[in-house]
Write a protein that holds these residues in place. Structure first.
Motif, PDB file in Angstrom:
ATOM      1  N   ASP A 115     125.887  -0.687  42.751  1.00 31.26           N
ATOM      2  CA  ASP A 115     126.249  -1.573  43.780  1.00 31.26           C
ATOM      3  C   ASP A 115     125.506  -1.571  44.886  1.00 31.26           C
ATOM      4  N   GLU A 116     124.268  -2.615  45.077  1.00 31.20           N
ATOM      5  CA  GLU A 116     123.283  -2.416  46.059  1.00 31.20           C
ATOM      6  C   GLU A 116     124.078  -2.677  47.518  1.00 31.20           C
ATOM      7  N   ASP A 117     124.794  -3.798  47.480  1.00 32.79           N
ATOM      8  CA  ASP A 117     125.542  -4.027  48.741  1.00 32.79           C
ATOM      9  C   ASP A 117     126.218  -3.011  49.507  1.00 32.79           C
ATOM     10  N   HIS A 118     127.060  -2.263  48.560  1.00 33.12           N
ATOM     11  CA  HIS A 118     127.694  -1.444  48.827  1.00 33.12           C
ATOM     12  C   HIS A 118     127.164  -0.028  49.612  1.00 33.12           C
ATOM     13  N   GLN A 119     125.806   0.502  48.940  1.00 37.75           N
ATOM     14  CA  GLN A 119     125.130   1.404  49.149  1.00 37.75           C
ATOM     15  C   GLN A 119     124.589   0.858  50.646  1.00 37.75           C
ATOM     16  N   GLU A 120     124.115  -0.339  50.637  1.00 38.00           N
ATOM     17  CA  GLU A 120     123.231  -0.678  51.898  1.00 38.00           C
ATOM     18  C   GLU A 120     124.073  -0.746  52.902  1.00 38.00           C
ATOM     19  N   GLN A 121     125.137  -1.118  52.851  1.00 40.28           N
ATOM     20  CA  GLN A 121     126.505  -1.087  53.909  1.00 40.28           C
ATOM     21  C   GLN A 121     126.392   0.248  54.403  1.00 40.28           C
ATOM     22  N   CYS A 122     126.495   1.180  53.372  1.00 40.56           N
ATOM     23  CA  CYS A 122     126.882   2.522  53.838  1.00 40.56           C
ATOM     24  C   CYS A 122     125.967   3.059  54.628  1.00 40.56           C
ATOM     25  N   SER A 129     123.469   1.530  56.340  1.00 40.30           N
ATOM     26  CA  SER A 129     123.395   0.994  57.594  1.00 40.30           C
ATOM     27  C   SER A 129     124.349   1.580  58.609  1.00 40.30           C
ATOM     28  N   THR A 142     114.048  -0.682  56.699  1.00 41.96           N
ATOM     29  CA  THR A 142     115.450  -1.570  56.266  1.00 41.96           C
ATOM     30  C   THR A 142     116.529  -0.599  55.519  1.00 41.96           C
ATOM     31  N   LEU A 155     117.949  -1.726  52.669  1.00 47.72           N
ATOM     32  CA  LEU A 155     117.933  -1.944  51.232  1.00 47.72           C
ATOM     33  C   LEU A 155     116.514  -1.651  50.764  1.00 47.72           C
ATOM     34  N   LYS A 162     115.574   1.107  47.724  1.00 48.02           N
ATOM     35  CA  LYS A 162     114.694   0.775  46.557  1.00 48.02           C
ATOM     36  C   LYS A 162     113.243   1.660  46.701  1.00 48.02           C
TER      37      LYS A 162
END
Length: 686
Positions: free
Chosen positions: A374-381, A383, A394, A396, A400
């Motif tokens: 879950d890229e979006d969830h990990q990115e949100q956490c 940030s 950044t 994301l 990666k």
């Protein structure tokens, strides 16, 4: 699995005695806590003796004219100063003796700080209360010997409360009982002559006062202190134990905050608003620490979202301890709070901040963004984990890029090592903390674990490439909050309820002595009606009836009928009793309410050894009924809540305020000194 806490051997500790005197603990039981309180009481007496010697030497220095005598006195003063400093250090050692209050279960946790109970001297209520009952209530004081004995026994039991909910209930019941006693026996216009003495729990300086509010404030402080001892006693290796510790510290914060807002300007440094604010912060910080331990108790799994959560929880604990350390470094708290407490707050601030960076480094180094994640969830956490991302990165892209992740993770490890080293350094600077073995073991284990992980990923060019890791945003799923004391849940019976309903028979109202009225019921007619709740009043009195002719007046309270106490009887019950005598002659005793503004002597005294001069004050206001000079101005009585304010400060140590005609005095503002710095200044002894 990554664990924040490691197991350790059991620390032997003496068990608390199981015998009790009535409701309090057995004061003769040789438990670790009782020995500590006995040492505290002995130190208080030594400090009092040294303060008196200091004052006597100062007075001698003022009047001595011979140069050799003055030099000898100065030499003695230097010895007394040295003794006081050593006594202060001994008292600080008792305040940091946290091992006595900790749980007896196996633990590898940083100790928590409990507050010691305030010590007091015996108070004899019997003579004063008996005289007041005879003078004010026109009753024989010897009929209330059992009630007075119960009150004194309850106070004695409160000096040794058990370290559980029963002990808290005992202190609360005495606090509520003091409210009844204050309403019954302590009129607002004068003082009873009872001297209450309590010792400052942090400095050992005694404070004596002819005011019941000092007694109430000190009992409140002891309720909060007892909650802290209950919290430190809880087994922090179980879920239930940690929840109990959280609850106890939050309740301690609530009681201390209630004390700060209700009893302002108390003449005791441990109950000053500034000190109480710091103590409230300390209790909430320890509650937040217990919340973190509860989250960590099942184990901290090496999983991305779990590590994010734990890192922010650790950052939250580090933040509250950092704020606590800043508060302890401010005047006047800095001069009075034990140095070891401030040092421990600093140690914990660095320790938990280091844990936050360690967990962040673990989630960056050990986890890679895989397909299907879950890229979006990990990115949100990620940030939300930082207040700002490092320059050029950044969320994301960092997730990666394996190289960026490892590099940022090593930055966090490097910063974690820095905080660990700082916590160890702070602990080594304080002698009291160096003696706490479990503290040294926890700090060293966390430091070694972080260094080991950094060594596993260290590269030769790290010193050139590593940048300062960003701060971690503190966040918690459960914020520690104050729980206000719930006195309504404690049922207390007024010891002196035989005196009558408190709404009428109180110290702030005055009556005529009971007078007998003899009358008969004519043809079933009393000649008057009754009104009100207990006690009932005579109403609509017929001027020609036998009761009126015998001396009854409209508005009189009926207190007895033919020797039967009627203070608690309702209208219907009194009417039924009166009519039960038929045509027989009835003897009724009645009292009439007097004007409450009648003149009384107004005295207010506070005796404080070694405290600042503004707290040692006697105020006397006397209304002379023989004089009709309307221009005379009487200085108002200084209330307990106004002591210590700038408008009430005077230059002299003992001020006598007498009636004056339009005399205005300049206001003098003084900086609040510390109790031990005051020992070098002029002070009054009683």
């Amino acid at each position: 699995m990554t664990d924040a806490l490691l197991p350790a051997a059991r620390q032997p500790l003496e068990k608390e005695g199981e015998d009790y005197f009535r409701k309090g603990c057995n004061p003769l039981a040789q438990t670790g806590r009782s020995k500590l309180q006995n040492q505290r009481a002995a130190l208080n007496q030594q400090i009092l003796k040294a303060v008196r010697m200091r004052t006597g030497a100062e007075n001698l220095l003022k009047v001595a004219t011979n140069q050799k005598v003055r030099e000898q006195v100065r030499l003695e003063l230097s010895f007394v100063n040295s003794d006081l400093q050593m006594l202060k250090e001994e008292l600080e050692g008792l305040n940091i003796s946290v091992g006595v209050y900790q749980s007896t279960e196996e633990a590898f946790t940083i100790p928590l700080i409990p507050l010691g109970l305030k010590e007091t001297k015996d108070v004899d209520f019997s003579v004063i209360l008996k005289d007041f009952i005879l003078e004010h209530y026109s009753e024989d004081g010897y009929l209330y010997e059992d009630e007075i004995a119960d009150l004194m026994d309850l106070r004695q039991a409160c000096r040794t409360p058990s370290r559980d909910e029963a002990g808290v209930e005992l202190l609360m019941s005495y606090f509520i009982q003091l409210g009844f006693v204050e309403s019954r026996f302590f009129p607002p216009t004068c003082h009873m002559g009872l001297l209450f003495t309590w010792y400052d729990s942090l400095t050992g300086v005694p404070v004596s006062q002819q005011n019941l509010l000092l007694e109430k404030a000190s009992i409140l402080f002891n309720i909060g202190a007892l909650y802290t001892q209950i919290g430190t006693r809880c087994n922090r290796q179980t879920q239930a134990g940690l929840e109990s510790a959280m609850d106890a510290f939050q309740r301690a914060a609530g009681v201390l905050n209630y004390l700060k807002e209700t009893f302002t300007h108390t003449p005791s440094y441990d109950m000053s608003p500034a000190m109480l604010s710091v103590l409230v912060r300390m209790m909430l910080a320890q509650a937040q620490e217990s919340i973190f331990e509860k989250i960590s108790l099942p184990g901290i799994w090496n999983e991305f979202f779990m590590l994010v959560k734990v890192a922010q929880e650790a950052a939250k604990v580090g933040e509250v301890y950092r704020q606590l350390h800043v508060a302890t470094s401010q005047a006047p708290v800095k001069e009075n709070i034990p140095y070891s407490w401030a040092s421990l707050a600093c140690v914990k601030a660095h320790h938990y901040t280091a844990l936050a960076h360690y967990f962040t480094a673990t989630l960056l180094i050990d986890h890679q963004l895989k397909r299907g994640a879950d890229e979006d969830h990990q990115e949100q956490c990620l940030s939300q984990l930082y207040d700002h991302m490092p320059e050029g990165l950044t969320p994301l892209a960092t997730l990666k890029n394996d190289q960026q992740r490892r590099q940022l993770g090593k930055c966090h490890l490097h910063r974690a090592i820095t905080h660990h080293e700082e916590s160890l350094r702070e602990a080594s600077l304080c002698k009291k903390l160096r003696d706490i073995q479990v503290l040294q073991e926890v700090l060293s284990a966390a430091h070694q674990r972080t260094r080991l992980k950094y060594t596993q990923h260290q590269e030769d060019d790290d010193l050139l490439n590593l940048t300062d890791a960003p701060n971690i945003v503190p966040k918690t799923e459960q914020e520690a909050e104050m729980i206000l004391p719930q006195f309504s849940k404690v049922t207390v019976m007024d010891f002196f309820q035989k005196l009558g309903p408190l709404s009428v028979f109180s110290a702030n109202k005055r009556w005529t002595p009971p007078r007998s009225v003899h009358f008969t019921v004519e043809e079933g007619d009393l000649g008057f009606t009754l009104r009100g709740n207990a006690p009932v009043q005579v109403h609509f009195l017929d001027p020609s009836c036998s009761a009126a002719l015998a001396g009854a007046k409209e508005g009189d309270y009926i207190v007895s009928i033919r020797g039967v106490d009627c203070k608690w009887l309702t209208v219907s019950e009194v009417m039924k009793l009166l009519k039960s005598f038929g045509g027989e002659e009835i003897e009724v005793k009645v009292v009439s309410l007097l004007d409450s503004t009648s003149s009384v002597h107004n005295k207010c005294a506070t005796y404080s050894v070694g405290m600042q001069k503004t707290y040692s004050m006697i105020c006397l206001a006397i209304d002379d009924d023989d004089k009709t000079d309307k221009t005379k101005k009487i200085s108002k009585k200084l209330s307990f809540l106004s002591w210590g304010t700038n408008k009430n400060r005077r230059k002299s140590a003992s001020t006598l305020c007498l009636p004056a005609v339009g005399v205005s005095r300049p206001q003098v503002k003084k900086k609040l000194p510390t109790p031990f710095s005051l020992l070098s200044s002029e002070s009054s002894l009683y």
